[in-house]
Design an enzyme around this catalytic site. Sequence first.
Site, PDB file in Angstrom:
ATOM      1  N   PHE A 127      -1.887  -5.445  -6.003  1.00 61.56           N
ATOM      2  CA  PHE A 127      -1.854  -5.067  -4.558  1.00 61.56           C
ATOM      3  C   PHE A 127      -1.174  -6.056  -3.733  1.00 61.56           C
ATOM      4  O   PHE A 127      -1.346  -7.313  -3.690  1.00 61.56           O
ATOM      5  CB  PHE A 127      -3.254  -4.542  -3.941  1.00 61.56           C
ATOM      6  CG  PHE A 127      -3.090  -3.985  -2.656  1.00 61.56           C
ATOM      7  CD1 PHE A 127      -2.640  -2.793  -2.501  1.00 61.56           C
ATOM      8  CD2 PHE A 127      -3.685  -4.771  -1.532  1.00 61.56           C
ATOM      9  CE1 PHE A 127      -2.614  -2.330  -1.252  1.00 61.56           C
ATOM     10  CE2 PHE A 127      -3.574  -4.245  -0.243  1.00 61.56           C
ATOM     11  CZ  PHE A 127      -3.389  -2.832  -0.225  1.00 61.56           C
ATOM     12  N   ASP A 206     -10.330  -7.833  -8.671  1.00 61.82           N
ATOM     13  CA  ASP A 206     -10.123  -7.073  -7.546  1.00 61.82           C
ATOM     14  C   ASP A 206     -10.718  -5.593  -7.949  1.00 61.82           C
ATOM     15  O   ASP A 206     -10.133  -4.913  -8.658  1.00 61.82           O
ATOM     16  CB  ASP A 206      -8.860  -7.107  -6.700  1.00 61.82           C
ATOM     17  CG  ASP A 206      -8.943  -6.256  -5.673  1.00 61.82           C
ATOM     18  OD1 ASP A 206      -9.519  -5.350  -5.470  1.00 61.82           O
ATOM     19  OD2 ASP A 206      -8.025  -6.638  -4.715  1.00 61.82           O
ATOM     20  N   TYR A 231     -14.558   0.989   1.688  1.00 65.21           N
ATOM     21  CA  TYR A 231     -14.024   2.057   2.300  1.00 65.21           C
ATOM     22  C   TYR A 231     -13.376   2.858   1.416  1.00 65.21           C
ATOM     23  O   TYR A 231     -12.741   4.160   2.003  1.00 65.21           O
ATOM     24  CB  TYR A 231     -13.392   1.746   3.688  1.00 65.21           C
ATOM     25  CG  TYR A 231     -12.112   0.816   3.299  1.00 65.21           C
ATOM     26  CD1 TYR A 231     -10.867   1.313   2.799  1.00 65.21           C
ATOM     27  CD2 TYR A 231     -12.144  -0.469   3.521  1.00 65.21           C
ATOM     28  CE1 TYR A 231      -9.768   0.249   2.442  1.00 65.21           C
ATOM     29  CE2 TYR A 231     -11.152  -1.316   3.151  1.00 65.21           C
ATOM     30  CZ  TYR A 231      -9.976  -1.114   2.776  1.00 65.21           C
ATOM     31  OH  TYR A 231      -9.209  -1.794   2.556  1.00 65.21           O
ATOM     32  N   LYS A 232     -13.404   2.702   0.166  1.00 63.50           N
ATOM     33  CA  LYS A 232     -12.458   3.655  -0.815  1.00 63.50           C
ATOM     34  C   LYS A 232     -13.534   4.771  -1.389  1.00 63.50           C
ATOM     35  O   LYS A 232     -14.173   5.490  -0.752  1.00 63.50           O
ATOM     36  CB  LYS A 232     -11.485   2.897  -1.532  1.00 63.50           C
ATOM     37  CG  LYS A 232     -10.189   2.256  -1.037  1.00 63.50           C
ATOM     38  CD  LYS A 232      -9.536   1.416  -1.810  1.00 63.50           C
ATOM     39  CE  LYS A 232      -8.453   0.869  -0.752  1.00 63.50           C
ATOM     40  NZ  LYS A 232      -7.930  -0.186  -1.614  1.00 63.50           N
ATOM     41  N   ARG A 381       0.923   9.599  -4.591  1.00 61.55           N
ATOM     42  CA  ARG A 381      -0.347   9.244  -5.333  1.00 61.55           C
ATOM     43  C   ARG A 381      -1.557  10.027  -4.837  1.00 61.55           C
ATOM     44  O   ARG A 381      -1.675  10.429  -3.643  1.00 61.55           O
ATOM     45  CB  ARG A 381      -0.723   7.770  -4.815  1.00 61.55           C
ATOM     46  CG  ARG A 381      -1.542   7.011  -5.607  1.00 61.55           C
ATOM     47  CD  ARG A 381      -2.102   5.640  -4.920  1.00 61.55           C
ATOM     48  NE  ARG A 381      -2.473   5.453  -3.715  1.00 61.55           N
ATOM     49  CZ  ARG A 381      -2.996   4.524  -3.215  1.00 61.55           C
ATOM     50  NH1 ARG A 381      -3.085   3.436  -3.647  1.00 61.55           N
ATOM     51  NH2 ARG A 381      -3.249   4.522  -2.099  1.00 61.55           N
TER      52      ARG A 381
HETATM   53  C1  LIG Z   1      -7.240  -1.348  -0.569  1.00 60.65           C
HETATM   54  C2  LIG Z   1      -7.131  -2.698  -1.326  1.00 60.65           C
HETATM   55  C3  LIG Z   1      -7.344  -3.945  -0.748  1.00 60.65           C
HETATM   56  C4  LIG Z   1      -7.699  -3.867   0.708  1.00 60.65           C
HETATM   57  O1  LIG Z   1      -7.908  -5.269   1.290  1.00 60.65           O
HETATM   58  P1  LIG Z   1      -8.482  -5.493   2.682  1.00 60.65           P
HETATM   59  O2  LIG Z   1      -8.221  -7.140   2.839  1.00 60.65           O
HETATM   60  O3  LIG Z   1      -9.928  -5.004   2.435  1.00 60.65           O
HETATM   61  O4  LIG Z   1      -7.880  -4.812   3.592  1.00 60.65           O
HETATM   62  C5  LIG Z   1      -7.241  -5.322  -1.545  1.00 60.65           C
HETATM   63  N1  LIG Z   1      -6.643  -4.935  -2.770  1.00 60.65           N
HETATM   64  C6  LIG Z   1      -6.493  -3.915  -3.438  1.00 60.65           C
HETATM   65  C7  LIG Z   1      -6.245  -4.139  -4.969  1.00 60.65           C
HETATM   66  C8  LIG Z   1      -6.829  -2.676  -2.877  1.00 60.65           C
HETATM   67  O5  LIG Z   1      -6.514  -1.617  -3.408  1.00 60.65           O
END
Ligand SMILES: *Cc1c(COP(=O)(O)O)cnc(C)c1O
Length: 421
Positions: A127, A206, A231-232, A381
Site C-alpha cells: 500500500f 500490515d 475501519y475496513k 476492486r
Molecule cells: C487501508 C490501509 C492503510 C490505511 O492507513 P491509515 O494510516 O490508517 O489511513 C494502510 N495500509 C494498508 C495496507 C491499507 O490497506
Amino acid sequence: MNFDYRFEAQNLDQSDPLARFRSEFVITEPDLIYLDGNSLGRLSLRSARRIQEVVDKEWGEGLVRSWSAGWWEAPARVGNKIGKLIGASEGEVLVTDSTSVDLFKLLMAALSYQQGRTVLISDDMNFPSDLYILQGCTKLMGDPYTLHLVPSTDGISMDLDRLENAIDSRTAVVSLSHVAFKSGYLYDIQRVIEMAHKAGALVVWDLCHSVGAVPVDLDGWGVDLAVGCTYKYLNGGPGSPAFLYVRKDLQDRLVSPIWGWFGQKTPFDFEVDYTPANGIQRFLGGSPPILSMMALEAALDLPLEAGMTAIRNKSEAMTAFAVRLLDQILTPLGFSLGSPASPERRGSHISICHPDAYPINRALIGEMKVIPDFRAPDNLRLGFAPLYTTFEEIWQGFDRIRKVVEEQRYLSYGSERAVVT
Ligand SMILES: *Cc1c(COP(=O)(O)O)cnc(C)c1O
C-alpha cells in the site's frame, strides 16, 4: 444461464451460517450493492447505539470523570479484544493512532534495535502509505540505510524465493501487507517469518486487509510486530484508530520514537523526563479518539461472535463464486482477473481488470447502485464482507457490471479522476 447463477446465489444465502449478521447492520438502501466494505465497513447497529450512549452519558454527564470510568484503559482493553481475532495474548495489542503512524513507530523502534543492519525490505505491491512511511524512515535513519522493494511476479503475486533471496544479514526489517490492497494476494506469514528469522531480520506485518476477514495467529506464527486498521472489515467507522501488536518478549527491548505522555511510565506524576512505560503501553502517544474507539469496541463483538473460521469459509466461497461469475459473464466483455486464481491465496476481495475500469466504476456508482472501487491503472476492486455481503448481492453486482458494459453506459463518463476513488 444468468438466472442459474442467481438461483445458486439464493441457495448459498439460504445455507449461509452467518446470514443472521446482516441484520446487525444499518442498511438503508436494500437495492444498493455495497462491495466496498474493504475500504469502509458498514455501520453496525451496536456501534450506532454505543456512540449515542457515550455522547449522552459518558461525555455529556460523566465529563472528565469518564477517563477513570473506562476511557483511560480503552486502548489496551479494545486492543485485547482485537487480539482475540488475531491470535495475540493479553497485553500485546493496543488501539491507537492511524496505521501509518503505528507503522512508523514500529519501524523506527525496530530499526534502532537492529543496530548494524541497514536494509529495509518490502514489495512493490504494498500500500502506498506503507511505502511512503518506509521511505521516510529510511531517510530519517540517514546514510547508509536503504529500502529495497522486491518486485512482484506480475503485480498480482509474490514469488517467495525471490523474497528469500533479497533477505540477508544486512536486512534489519521486512515490512509487508498480509493481503495486498490491489490484487488481494495473501502472504504465507509463517514462511516469510521463517526466512526472515533465519537471517536475523524482524518482520512488521500490515493486517489492514486481513483482520476480520482472514484467520491470523500472531503468537502461534512467531510474528514480531504488526499493525492494522479497524475501519475496513472491523467496521470501526471512518478514521477509527488503528492497532499495533508487539510480541511480549520484544516489548521492553523496543522504544517508540514518539515519546508521548500516554506512553510514559507514570503519566500523572507529570515528571520532566521521559521514562517509557513497561510493556505494550509504551507505544501509546497522546489522547485517543474516544468516540471512535467506543464505536469500534461495540462492533468487535460481531466477528468475535461469528468466529474467524466461519468468516473465512464464507469469504473463500464468495471470492470463488465471484471468480466463476467473472469467467462466465464478464470475461467475454474484456475483463480479466487481477487476483490470484486460488481462493487460499487471496483475501476477501478480488480485482477485475478492464481498460475502461475507471468510467465503468463511475457509471456503476452513478446510475447502477453498485459501489466497488477503482484502483489505478485498470482495477475494479470488489470487496466481500462476510458479515453482511450476500451471494445474491454478488450476483447482482456482476449482472449490473455486465449491463454497464454491454449497453456501453460507461461511455458518457469521462476519465477525470475524483479526489477519492
Ligand atoms: C487501508 C490501509 C492503510 C490505511 O492507513 P491509515 O494510516 O490508517 O489511513 C494502510 N495500509 C494498508 C495496507 C491499507 O490497506
